[in-house]
Write an enzyme that holds these catalytic residues in place. Structure first.
Site, PDB file in Angstrom:
ATOM      1  N   ARG A  69       1.043  -1.209   0.047  1.00  0.00           N
ATOM      2  CA  ARG A  69      -0.038  -0.013  -0.009  1.00  0.00           C
ATOM      3  C   ARG A  69       0.780   1.048  -0.067  1.00  0.00           C
ATOM      4  O   ARG A  69       2.097   1.259   0.789  1.00  0.00           O
ATOM      5  CB  ARG A  69      -0.978  -0.037   1.098  1.00  0.00           C
ATOM      6  CG  ARG A  69      -2.276  -1.201   1.252  1.00  0.00           C
ATOM      7  CD  ARG A  69      -2.881  -0.821   2.335  1.00  0.00           C
ATOM      8  NE  ARG A  69      -2.215  -1.394   3.658  1.00  0.00           N
ATOM      9  CZ  ARG A  69      -1.729  -0.565   4.499  1.00  0.00           C
ATOM     10  NH1 ARG A  69      -1.771   0.749   4.360  1.00  0.00           N
ATOM     11  NH2 ARG A  69      -1.037  -1.153   5.591  1.00  0.00           N
ATOM     12  N   TYR A 197      -1.285  -3.483  -6.953  1.00  0.00           N
ATOM     13  CA  TYR A 197      -1.136  -4.365  -5.970  1.00  0.00           C
ATOM     14  C   TYR A 197      -2.402  -4.293  -5.057  1.00  0.00           C
ATOM     15  O   TYR A 197      -2.904  -3.347  -4.774  1.00  0.00           O
ATOM     16  CB  TYR A 197       0.123  -3.729  -5.041  1.00  0.00           C
ATOM     17  CG  TYR A 197       0.155  -4.121  -3.491  1.00  0.00           C
ATOM     18  CD1 TYR A 197       0.472  -5.324  -3.351  1.00  0.00           C
ATOM     19  CD2 TYR A 197      -0.567  -3.293  -2.489  1.00  0.00           C
ATOM     20  CE1 TYR A 197       0.589  -5.979  -2.005  1.00  0.00           C
ATOM     21  CE2 TYR A 197      -0.588  -3.918  -1.213  1.00  0.00           C
ATOM     22  CZ  TYR A 197      -0.372  -5.159  -1.126  1.00  0.00           C
ATOM     23  OH  TYR A 197      -0.356  -5.882   0.286  1.00  0.00           O
ATOM     24  N   LYS A 206      -9.585  -2.589   1.921  1.00  0.00           N
ATOM     25  CA  LYS A 206      -9.426  -1.299   2.599  1.00  0.00           C
ATOM     26  C   LYS A 206     -10.107  -0.058   2.329  1.00  0.00           C
ATOM     27  O   LYS A 206     -10.409   0.623   2.907  1.00  0.00           O
ATOM     28  CB  LYS A 206      -7.802  -1.140   2.638  1.00  0.00           C
ATOM     29  CG  LYS A 206      -7.070  -2.076   3.226  1.00  0.00           C
ATOM     30  CD  LYS A 206      -7.547  -2.455   4.655  1.00  0.00           C
ATOM     31  CE  LYS A 206      -7.030  -3.779   5.381  1.00  0.00           C
ATOM     32  NZ  LYS A 206      -5.648  -4.292   5.382  1.00  0.00           N
ATOM     33  N   HIS A 226     -10.454  -2.602  11.541  1.00  0.00           N
ATOM     34  CA  HIS A 226      -9.424  -3.560  11.424  1.00  0.00           C
ATOM     35  C   HIS A 226      -9.003  -4.486  11.918  1.00  0.00           C
ATOM     36  O   HIS A 226      -7.645  -4.425  12.737  1.00  0.00           O
ATOM     37  CB  HIS A 226      -8.333  -2.451  10.808  1.00  0.00           C
ATOM     38  CG  HIS A 226      -7.085  -3.217  10.218  1.00  0.00           C
ATOM     39  ND1 HIS A 226      -5.737  -2.735  10.161  1.00  0.00           N
ATOM     40  CD2 HIS A 226      -6.827  -4.030   9.323  1.00  0.00           C
ATOM     41  CE1 HIS A 226      -4.789  -3.506   9.421  1.00  0.00           C
ATOM     42  NE2 HIS A 226      -5.636  -4.225   8.754  1.00  0.00           N
ATOM     43  N   SER A 248      -1.198  -3.551  10.327  1.00  0.00           N
ATOM     44  CA  SER A 248      -0.803  -4.566   9.367  1.00  0.00           C
ATOM     45  C   SER A 248       0.134  -5.415   9.452  1.00  0.00           C
ATOM     46  O   SER A 248       1.468  -4.669   9.978  1.00  0.00           O
ATOM     47  CB  SER A 248      -0.657  -3.789   7.892  1.00  0.00           C
ATOM     48  OG  SER A 248      -1.679  -2.919   7.761  1.00  0.00           O
ATOM     49  N   ALA A 249       0.468  -6.581   9.058  1.00  0.00           N
ATOM     50  CA  ALA A 249       1.665  -7.559   9.379  1.00  0.00           C
ATOM     51  C   ALA A 249       1.971  -7.736  10.940  1.00  0.00           C
ATOM     52  O   ALA A 249       2.985  -7.597  11.073  1.00  0.00           O
ATOM     53  CB  ALA A 249       2.778  -7.049   8.358  1.00  0.00           C
ATOM     54  N   CYS A 250       0.713  -7.617  11.777  1.00  0.00           N
ATOM     55  CA  CYS A 250       1.359  -7.751  13.349  1.00  0.00           C
ATOM     56  C   CYS A 250       0.579  -9.049  13.683  1.00  0.00           C
ATOM     57  O   CYS A 250       0.500  -8.864  15.116  1.00  0.00           O
ATOM     58  CB  CYS A 250       1.016  -6.216  13.933  1.00  0.00           C
ATOM     59  SG  CYS A 250       2.190  -5.080  13.588  1.00  0.00           S
ATOM     60  N   ASP A 277      -9.067  -9.932   9.079  1.00  0.00           N
ATOM     61  CA  ASP A 277      -8.645  -8.565   8.630  1.00  0.00           C
ATOM     62  C   ASP A 277      -9.641  -7.455   8.962  1.00  0.00           C
ATOM     63  O   ASP A 277      -9.308  -6.397   9.382  1.00  0.00           O
ATOM     64  CB  ASP A 277      -8.266  -8.476   7.023  1.00  0.00           C
ATOM     65  CG  ASP A 277      -7.232  -7.227   6.801  1.00  0.00           C
ATOM     66  OD1 ASP A 277      -6.271  -7.122   7.485  1.00  0.00           O
ATOM     67  OD2 ASP A 277      -7.550  -6.383   6.113  1.00  0.00           O
ATOM     68  N   ASN A 374       6.296  -8.630   1.697  1.00  0.00           N
ATOM     69  CA  ASN A 374       5.003  -8.439   1.843  1.00  0.00           C
ATOM     70  C   ASN A 374       4.240  -9.143   0.661  1.00  0.00           C
ATOM     71  O   ASN A 374       3.341  -8.790   0.283  1.00  0.00           O
ATOM     72  CB  ASN A 374       4.520  -6.814   1.648  1.00  0.00           C
ATOM     73  CG  ASN A 374       3.204  -6.450   1.568  1.00  0.00           C
ATOM     74  OD1 ASN A 374       2.345  -7.103   2.849  1.00  0.00           O
ATOM     75  ND2 ASN A 374       2.561  -5.696   0.880  1.00  0.00           N
ATOM     76  N   ARG A 376       2.148 -12.287  -0.773  1.00  0.00           N
ATOM     77  CA  ARG A 376       0.746 -12.436  -0.229  1.00  0.00           C
ATOM     78  C   ARG A 376       0.189 -13.601  -0.876  1.00  0.00           C
ATOM     79  O   ARG A 376       0.665 -13.838  -1.997  1.00  0.00           O
ATOM     80  CB  ARG A 376      -0.244 -11.474  -0.488  1.00  0.00           C
ATOM     81  CG  ARG A 376       0.243 -10.022   0.356  1.00  0.00           C
ATOM     82  CD  ARG A 376      -0.539  -9.828   1.368  1.00  0.00           C
ATOM     83  NE  ARG A 376      -0.022  -8.739   2.407  1.00  0.00           N
ATOM     84  CZ  ARG A 376      -0.395  -8.345   3.512  1.00  0.00           C
ATOM     85  NH1 ARG A 376      -1.615  -9.056   3.999  1.00  0.00           N
ATOM     86  NH2 ARG A 376      -0.012  -7.353   4.049  1.00  0.00           N
TER      87      ARG A 376
HETATM   88  P1  GTP Z   1      -2.331  -7.765   7.421  1.00  0.00           P
HETATM   89  O1  GTP Z   1      -2.744  -8.669   6.536  1.00  0.00           O
HETATM   90  O2  GTP Z   1      -1.213  -6.870   6.781  1.00  0.00           O
HETATM   91  O3  GTP Z   1      -3.325  -6.851   7.966  1.00  0.00           O
HETATM   92  O4  GTP Z   1      -1.490  -8.665   8.457  1.00  0.00           O
HETATM   93  P2  GTP Z   1      -1.789  -9.401   9.798  1.00  0.00           P
HETATM   94  O5  GTP Z   1      -2.001  -8.550  10.918  1.00  0.00           O
HETATM   95  O6  GTP Z   1      -3.069 -10.533   9.500  1.00  0.00           O
HETATM   96  O7  GTP Z   1      -0.542 -10.082  10.036  1.00  0.00           O
HETATM   97  P3  GTP Z   1      -0.072 -11.717  10.042  1.00  0.00           P
HETATM   98  O8  GTP Z   1      -0.642 -12.831  10.884  1.00  0.00           O
HETATM   99  O9  GTP Z   1      -0.292 -12.012   8.480  1.00  0.00           O
HETATM  100  O10 GTP Z   1       1.426 -11.612  10.621  1.00  0.00           O
HETATM  101  C1  GTP Z   1       2.472 -10.999  10.069  1.00  0.00           C
HETATM  102  C2  GTP Z   1       3.650 -11.368  10.611  1.00  0.00           C
HETATM  103  O11 GTP Z   1       3.793 -11.575  12.264  1.00  0.00           O
HETATM  104  C3  GTP Z   1       4.193 -12.902  10.153  1.00  0.00           C
HETATM  105  O12 GTP Z   1       5.445 -12.618   9.739  1.00  0.00           O
HETATM  106  C4  GTP Z   1       3.917 -13.555  11.303  1.00  0.00           C
HETATM  107  O13 GTP Z   1       4.892 -14.760  11.190  1.00  0.00           O
HETATM  108  C5  GTP Z   1       4.201 -12.668  12.577  1.00  0.00           C
HETATM  109  N1  GTP Z   1       3.390 -13.004  13.844  1.00  0.00           N
HETATM  110  C6  GTP Z   1       2.174 -13.304  13.743  1.00  0.00           C
HETATM  111  N2  GTP Z   1       1.793 -13.685  15.027  1.00  0.00           N
HETATM  112  C7  GTP Z   1       3.000 -13.745  15.800  1.00  0.00           C
HETATM  113  C8  GTP Z   1       3.269 -13.961  17.111  1.00  0.00           C
HETATM  114  O14 GTP Z   1       2.457 -14.291  18.079  1.00  0.00           O
HETATM  115  N3  GTP Z   1       4.661 -13.650  17.706  1.00  0.00           N
HETATM  116  C9  GTP Z   1       5.508 -13.231  16.833  1.00  0.00           C
HETATM  117  N4  GTP Z   1       6.812 -13.135  17.319  1.00  0.00           N
HETATM  118  N5  GTP Z   1       5.138 -13.012  15.371  1.00  0.00           N
HETATM  119  C10 GTP Z   1       3.974 -13.346  14.949  1.00  0.00           C
HETATM  120  C1  SPV Z   2      -2.720  -4.702   5.204  1.00  0.00           C
HETATM  121  O1  SPV Z   2      -2.104  -4.027   4.881  1.00  0.00           O
HETATM  122  O2  SPV Z   2      -3.321  -4.277   6.432  1.00  0.00           O
HETATM  123  C2  SPV Z   2      -3.469  -5.836   4.449  1.00  0.00           C
HETATM  124  C3  SPV Z   2      -2.956  -6.028   3.169  1.00  0.00           C
HETATM  125  O3  SPV Z   2      -4.319  -6.532   5.199  1.00  0.00           O
HETATM  126  S1  SPV Z   2      -3.703  -4.845   2.125  1.00  0.00           S
HETATM  127  O4  SPV Z   2      -4.917  -5.531   1.461  1.00  0.00           O
HETATM  128  O5  SPV Z   2      -2.621  -4.560   1.304  1.00  0.00           O
HETATM  129  O6  SPV Z   2      -4.100  -3.864   2.785  1.00  0.00           O
HETATM  130 MN    MN Z   3      -4.921  -5.833   7.117  1.00  0.00          MN
END
Ligand code: GTP
Ligand code: SPV
Ligand code: MN
Length: 593
Positions: A69, A197, A206, A226, A248-250, A277, A374, A376
């Protein structure tokens, strides 16, 4: 495909502007979808993967400058600037249209315009809202067919109504300098151009389900968040639901598909995924909050997904999936990413389309990655082994708890509970997290990201906080609010908490609190668990002392954090509700006591 005059007229206008060679209406019928897949493979936009190992799966590579994004090119275009607020980029609707119209002019020449009618939410439910996305990208079509309930049935639900979200997307020539993701909430309109993307162009996600929907939710008395939604099933069969907002990605997808540790599995505990999500949330007649996932698929982060961390996500990607920017294993025509397993393919192509030498891969240097950080997968929710039986619920699931969380190496403890809805809103408003690869820009910088909505709130953030406070007033049986942090590190930078499936242990404390079954200790920031109440049975390497360390509230680092909170509140300004200013004063007084 429709007699709706508003739809027909708008499609004709947009076609006049963008000048496609042909217009194809997406029906959602398998026959048409299969034809589009074949076409995408023929043109090279998709690579068909090994049909035996990964049936109906495809690989796509985006342009190298178009992998996440783009928050600095994302705009909220309201008549009045203050309606977008200080945390959003703003342009006036007129200025924005004047700037973008020339970019769209003839941008689909030589291409087909696809008309994708889709619904966010289960068709026929009160939650469901219809959108139509016009796009010149077959990749977008095939992704939208997974991510949303799409096709002619959506036009049937729309009937002759003018109430639909008008989305226009053109990849144009993918020019970074002229890339725009813009929203006109007053006109139910989304335009995106020069990107292909996911988060920029799968407009149901989003753009609609958060930015436009948050605006609609404020107007109509509901919430677009979110958040993941999951159900914890107890050995007696009872299921309790929570939602959780992490940036995101947390870790939302990971938590949503959590596999309970063996110790709990043996007793009969299960976790069911409703969404990973986005949550649309409404108050029910009984004074509780009810949540649905408006999406139909998962657009999940590939790297780090493996048999141990998230077996359910991995299983979900074994069929009907589109992979974006992962490694192509040429030996067996499958895919790979960092953290999948310890066997990187020897004969491989990286996400950029170049030959990839795994021996040169250095974990610490992201530029040597085979898969983009990133990268997917777009996968069908119904293919998930732990998909909830409530996935298609018309009314949503009742929430016991709302959980906020972020990536904080220090400061935030493993878990704490807010004292009230008001305090919980405050806890959400001061959320902070280290940035990730999900958005273009620096990674690992702490920024304030209230309710994980900083990039997704379609209006003034202060008014959004106010809406949270107002929603709370309507609830006689509000969910309790918690904050978690799986990402505390030791002095060497290693995560202290094992995370993933083990997060179940924290969920169970949270649900015990909701049921009035667990005690807590009051602290400056809220209620903390007693360390012995986090069950570490069967968990190697984690002792009572580890839990104690994870629960420490270090006043010094919190007092440092106060400055950044105040700065953030000052940036938002007058629209911050008094209730939250009072909570901030209480926090400060508590910390300085
Ligand atoms: P978006 O799709 O971007 O909204 O992301 P998301 O919040 O769904 O994140 P996702 O579950 O894909 O996790 C993103 C990253 O965090 C990955 O690399 C995971 O391995 C890492 N991760 C997820 N859960 C944990 C956790 O409990 N502990 C740690 N250390 N890492 C984690
Ligand atoms: C995020 O970035 O929070 C995602 C992936 O879930 S995206 O669809 O690119 O927003
Ligand atoms: Mn997201």
């Amino acid at each position: 495909m429709t007699e709706n005059k508003y739809v027909k007229q708008w499609v004709a206008e947009m076609a006049e502007l963008t000048a496609p060679d042909a217009i194809v209406w997406i029906t959602g019928d398998e026959e048409q979808t299969e034809k589009l897949r074949k076409q995408a493979v023929a043109s090279g936009e998709l690579i068909k993967l090994n049909e035996e190992k990964l049936p109906n799966c495809f690989l796509h590579r985006t342009a190298v400058n178009d992998v996440a994004r783009v928050e600095n090119r994302t705009f909220i275009c309201t008549t009045k600037k203050e309606d977008a607020g200080p945390t959003n980029n703003w342009m006036s609707p007129d200025e924005c249209k004047a700037k973008l119209t020339p970019l769209y002019k003839g941008s689909m020449r030589g291409r087909t315009m696809y008309v994708i009618p889709y619904s966010m939410g289960v068709l026929g439910s009160d939650f469901s809202k219809i959108g139509i996305e016009l796009t010149d990208s077959i990749y977008v079509v095939l992704n939208m067919l997974i991510m949303a309930r799409a096709g002619k049935k959506c036009l049937e639900q729309l009937g002759d109504s003018p109430e639909f979200i008008k989305g226009l997307h053109s990849k144009a020539d993918l020019d970074e300098e002229n890339r725009y993701i813009v929203h006109f909430p007053e006109e139910n309109t989304i335009w995106s151009i020069n990107s292909n993307y996911g988060g920029n162009v799968l407009q149901g996600k989003k753009c609609f389900a958060l930015r436009i929907a948050s605006w609609l939710g404020r107007k109509e008395g509901w919430m677009a968040e979110h958040m993941l939604i999951l159900g914890v099933e107890y050995p007696n069969g009872e299921i309790k639901y929570v939602s959780a907002a992490f940036p995101s990605a947390c870790g939302k997808t990971n938590l949503a598909m959590l596999v309970p540790p063996e110790y709990f599995k043996k007793q009969g505990y299960k976790v069911w995924c409703v969404g990973d999500d986005i949550a649309w949330i409404r108050p029910g007649k009984d004074g509780r909050l009810y949540a649905v996932n408006p999406e139909n698929g998962f657009f999940g982060v590939a790297p780090g997904t493996n048999e141990k961390s998230n077996p359910n996500a991995l299983a979900t990607t074994k069929r009907d999936t589109i992979f974006t920017n992962v490694v192509h294993n040429l030996d067996d025509n499958t895919v790979w990413w960092e953290g999948l397993d310890n066997n990187p393919p020897k004969n491989a192509i990286d996400w950029k389309g170049n030959k990839w030498d795994y021996t040169k891969y250095d974990k610490k240097d992201k530029s040597t990655c085979g898969a983009h950080p990133n990268s997917r997968f777009t996968a069908v929710a119904k293919n998930c082994p732990c998909v909830s039986s409530e996935f298609d619920s018309l009314t949503g699931v009742p929430l016991e708890a709302i959980i906020f969380g972020g990536r904080r190496a220090k400061t935030a403890p493993l878990v704490y509970e807010a004292r009230s809805w008001k305090h919980g809103t405050f806890v959400g408003s001061i959320m902070a997290s280290e940035t990730t690869a999900a958005a273009a820009g620096a990674v690992g910088v702490v920024r304030r990201d209230p309710m994980a909505m900083l990039p997704f709130c379609g209006y003034n953030m202060g008014d959004y906080f106010g809406h949270w406070i107002e929603m709370g007033k309507k609830l006689t049986n509000a969910p309790k609010i918690f904050h978690v942090n799986w990402f505390r590190t030791d002095d060497e930078g290693n995560f202290i908490w094992p995370g993933y499936g083990e997060n179940m242990r924290v969920l169970l404390w949270i649900l015990d609190r909701c049921a009035g079954k667990a005690e807590a200790v009051d602290s400056a920031i809220g209620y903390l668990p007693k360390a012995e109440d986090i069950n570490v049975e069967g968990l190697e390497g984690v002792t009572l002392d580890t839990i104690k360390e994870l629960l420490v509230v270090d006043k010094k680092s919190w007092i440092e954090d106060l400055d950044s909170i105040k700065e953030f509140y000052a940036k938002i300004g007058d629209t911050i509700p008094k209730e939250l200013r009072d909570e901030l004063a209480t926090l400060e007084a508590n910390l300085k006591k």
